[in-house]
Design a protein around this motif. Structure first.
Motif, mmCIF file in Angstrom:
data_model
loop_
_atom_site.group_PDB
_atom_site.id
_atom_site.type_symbol
_atom_site.label_atom_id
_atom_site.label_comp_id
_atom_site.label_asym_id
_atom_site.label_seq_id
_atom_site.Cartn_x
_atom_site.Cartn_y
_atom_site.Cartn_z
ATOM 1 N N THR A 105 0.668 -1.285 0.210
ATOM 2 C CA THR A 105 0.100 -0.230 -0.006
ATOM 3 C C THR A 105 0.880 1.239 0.006
ATOM 4 O O THR A 105 0.796 2.074 -0.639
ATOM 5 N N VAL A 106 1.901 1.409 0.853
ATOM 6 C CA VAL A 106 2.643 2.419 0.836
ATOM 7 C C VAL A 106 3.476 2.658 -0.282
ATOM 8 O O VAL A 106 3.696 3.735 -0.938
ATOM 9 N N ASN A 107 3.999 1.554 -1.078
ATOM 10 C CA ASN A 107 4.951 1.840 -2.004
ATOM 11 C C ASN A 107 3.927 2.150 -3.437
ATOM 12 O O ASN A 107 4.413 2.992 -4.082
ATOM 13 N N VAL A 108 2.868 1.457 -3.395
ATOM 14 C CA VAL A 108 1.733 1.905 -4.700
ATOM 15 C C VAL A 108 1.387 3.267 -4.389
ATOM 16 O O VAL A 108 1.352 4.082 -5.529
ATOM 17 N N VAL A 109 1.183 3.796 -3.119
ATOM 18 C CA VAL A 109 0.683 5.302 -3.109
ATOM 19 C C VAL A 109 1.796 6.134 -3.478
ATOM 20 O O VAL A 109 1.497 7.157 -4.223
ATOM 21 N N LEU A 110 2.965 5.783 -2.908
ATOM 22 C CA LEU A 110 4.158 6.770 -3.454
ATOM 23 C C LEU A 110 4.486 6.750 -4.766
ATOM 24 O O LEU A 110 4.403 7.707 -5.531
ATOM 25 N N ILE A 111 4.384 5.695 -5.560
ATOM 26 C CA ILE A 111 4.641 5.170 -6.708
ATOM 27 C C ILE A 111 3.640 6.084 -7.834
ATOM 28 O O ILE A 111 3.856 6.754 -8.669
ATOM 29 N N MET A 112 2.245 6.009 -7.594
ATOM 30 C CA MET A 112 1.235 6.614 -8.357
ATOM 31 C C MET A 112 1.399 8.218 -8.068
ATOM 32 O O MET A 112 1.022 8.882 -9.245
ATOM 33 N N LEU A 113 1.694 8.627 -7.070
ATOM 34 C CA LEU A 113 1.640 10.094 -6.500
ATOM 35 C C LEU A 113 2.745 10.592 -7.297
ATOM 36 O O LEU A 113 2.835 11.825 -8.121
ATOM 37 N N ALA A 114 4.048 9.965 -7.223
ATOM 38 C CA ALA A 114 5.193 10.555 -8.031
ATOM 39 C C ALA A 114 4.976 10.399 -9.380
ATOM 40 O O ALA A 114 5.605 11.130 -10.259
ATOM 41 N N GLY A 115 4.755 9.360 -9.923
ATOM 42 C CA GLY A 115 4.432 9.090 -11.393
ATOM 43 C C GLY A 115 3.530 10.096 -12.020
ATOM 44 O O GLY A 115 3.850 10.458 -13.149
ATOM 45 N N THR A 116 2.471 10.199 -11.481
ATOM 46 C CA THR A 116 1.345 11.105 -11.809
ATOM 47 C C THR A 116 2.035 12.539 -11.977
ATOM 48 O O THR A 116 1.808 13.433 -13.099
#
Length: 325
Positions: A105-116
């Motif tokens: 959960t933590v990794n996917v949230v950070l990935i999607m935020l930074a990637g977007t």
């Protein structure tokens, strides 16, 4: 006047149907109906051979008591659901499961935020800066996982790491010889930075490609209506990139949940097995402890847990498709 009325009546009268029965609709040949399956046959065959058969063998192994003794003596000891019962009855298994879900959960949230944010930045940059940033993202994405993990091991090394040297020169002298793999939180911090760094390029480039399909007239109309940057994003950009966000989130959840080489190479699941996720746990129990039946059972339970987690996402996708149709 009568002539004009007659001509108008003739033009208004529908044409008479042609004589004879209507021609039948063209039928599809049997070959045309079989063509898609013929084209899919090689891919389906390769999937069954390379994925299906190992899954079957792994499933059979999960019902056996197989260790070094059984391998040497070529014995097959069927134990039924004992491996599954031992795994599900273990407190350590559930601690690892909760840890894996939180880590994902933590990794996917950070990935999607930074990637977007990076994808939206690509859409606003000029051509040269966009090309430079895109090349950097592609090189990051193309770097092999083990090579990237080795670089991060060097960056966060205790004695000669660049991170410790930089923090020491910035005034945090207590970080000069800090052991980043000495605690659960710091080890997960290094692994998270590594995984996010590797995953952002895929999300950013995918979303940038999605933004190129948005007509510029919509932004001009939003600007005429007085919409600011946030309002334009909510009303124009987000509806177009929403399908891409769903798709990339789905892929990132799978990729992060099954992440193995980063975690194992950084800390081997330590210290004291506090950074084990389900893939690491299955490997340690199966290969490390030579209890191959237990490792196979844990790996299959990992797949079932991932499917259960993704079921909610599947419902969201189906609901979105139903609303759009």
């Amino acid at each position: 006047m009568a002539v004009q009325l007659d001509e108008a009546a003739v033009r208004a009268t529908p044409p008479a149907p042609p004589d004879g029965p209507p021609s039948p609709a063209p039928r599809r040949s049997r070959g045309a109906g079989r063509l898609p399956w013929l084209l899919l046959a090689p891919a389906l065959g390769a999937t069954v051979l390379l994925l299906g058969w190992p899954m079957v063998k792994n499933g059979m192994l999960s019902f056996q008591n197989l260790n070094a003794r059984q391998l040497i003596l070529h014995l097959t000891e069927w134990t039924g659901f004992d491996n599954y019962g031992d795994a599900l009855g273990s407190e350590h298994f559930w601690r690892v499961t909760v840890r894996s879900v939180l880590f994902t959960t933590v990794n996917v949230v950070l990935i999607m935020l930074a990637g977007t944010l990076t994808g939206l930045l690509l859409a606003r940059l000029g051509r040269r800066m966009r090309l430079l940033l895109s090349v950097g993202l592609v090189l990051t994405w193309a770097m092999p996982i083990i090579a990237a993990t080795t670089v991060y091991q060097w960056l966060f090394a205790q004695r000669f790491g660049v991170v410790n040297w930089l923090l020491d020169h910035l005034g945090w002298h207590s970080m000069a010889d800090y052991n980043w793999t000495g605690s659960q939180f710091s080890t997960f911090f290094v692994v998270t930075v590594l995984i996010v760094w590797q995953s952002v390029p895929f999300v950013a480039l995918s979303l940038y490609a999605a933004t190129t399909t948005i007509p510029k007239e919509l932004y001009e109309a939003a600007a005429l209506d007085g919409a600011g940057a946030w309002k334009a994003f909510v009303s124009v950009t987000y509806p177009f990139i929403k399908p891409f966000l769903f798709a990339t989130t789905f892929l990132e959840v799978i990729w992060v949940f099954k992440a193995f080489p980063q975690i194992y190479a950084i800390g081997q699941g330590g210290p004291d097995r506090l950074t084990e996720t389900l893939p690491i746990y299955a490997f340690v129990e199966g290969i490390g402890n030579q209890h191959f039946g237990m490792g196979a059972a844990i790996s299959l339970l990992t797949i079932l847990i991932l499917l259960a987690l993704m079921s909610y996402y599947f419902r969201l996708v189906l609901r979105q498709e139903r609303d759009e149709s």
